[in-house]
Design a protein around this motif. Structure first.
Motif, short mmCIF file in Angstrom:
data_model
loop_
_atom_site.label_atom_id
_atom_site.label_comp_id
_atom_site.label_asym_id
_atom_site.label_seq_id
_atom_site.Cartn_x
_atom_site.Cartn_y
_atom_site.Cartn_z
N GLY A 120 0.58 -0.73 -0.48
CA GLY A 120 0.01 0.15 0.04
C GLY A 120 0.28 1.10 -0.44
N GLN A 121 2.55 0.75 -0.15
CA GLN A 121 3.23 2.43 0.09
C GLN A 121 3.91 2.16 -2.00
OE1 GLN A 121 5.28 2.89 3.57
NE2 GLN A 121 4.14 3.79 4.23
N GLU A 152 -6.93 5.30 4.11
CA GLU A 152 -7.47 4.28 5.44
C GLU A 152 -8.43 3.03 5.37
OE1 GLU A 152 -4.63 3.63 7.46
OE2 GLU A 152 -3.64 5.13 6.32
N GLU A 212 -3.52 9.48 -3.26
CA GLU A 212 -2.89 9.18 -1.87
C GLU A 212 -3.94 7.60 -1.51
OE1 GLU A 212 -0.80 12.04 0.60
OE2 GLU A 212 -3.43 12.57 -0.39
N LYS A 270 2.25 6.32 0.92
CA LYS A 270 0.81 5.68 1.24
C LYS A 270 -0.51 6.24 -0.16
CE LYS A 270 -0.11 4.64 5.59
NZ LYS A 270 -0.86 3.94 6.74
#
Lengths: 66, 66
Positions: free
Chosen positions: A29-30, A64, A61, A44
């Motif tokens: 995820g990065q 979450e 981006e 991220k």
């Protein structure tokens, strides 16, 4: 040299976040990037598009929670 | 021109799958690429690494179940 500039796309606008990127590694995820001057940046994000002839890497981006 | 060659990494070996890639778009577990000659290729894969100064895009096939 054939590096590309990395942009973060937000609300339809592209903001330059790292120039002259050589290496880019997506993992967990990065996105980690290193440019030809040795500068590193990790965020991220995900890749939206590469446009290499235009020297562009477009990132977005990751939230979450999607 | 600053396009890159796309390779598929399998068992540690990199196999050239598309030369002179201009555009690359990852979406829904697939990678779509178009090269400077207008050739297109789409495959179930993820990006392992970009090495732009070396003109390399390294991909890995996605398995249906991980």
């Amino acid at each position: 040299m054939c590096e590309a500039n990395a942009y973060l796309r937000r609300n339809g606008k592209d903001q330059l976040i790292l120039e002259a990127v050589d290496k880019l590694i997506p993992q967990a995820g990065q996105i980690s990037m290193i440019n030809i001057f040795g500068q590193q940046k990790t965020l991220k994000a995900r890749i939206i598009e590469l446009a290499l002839v235009d020297h562009k890497i477009i990132l977005e981006e990751l939230q979450e929670e999607l």
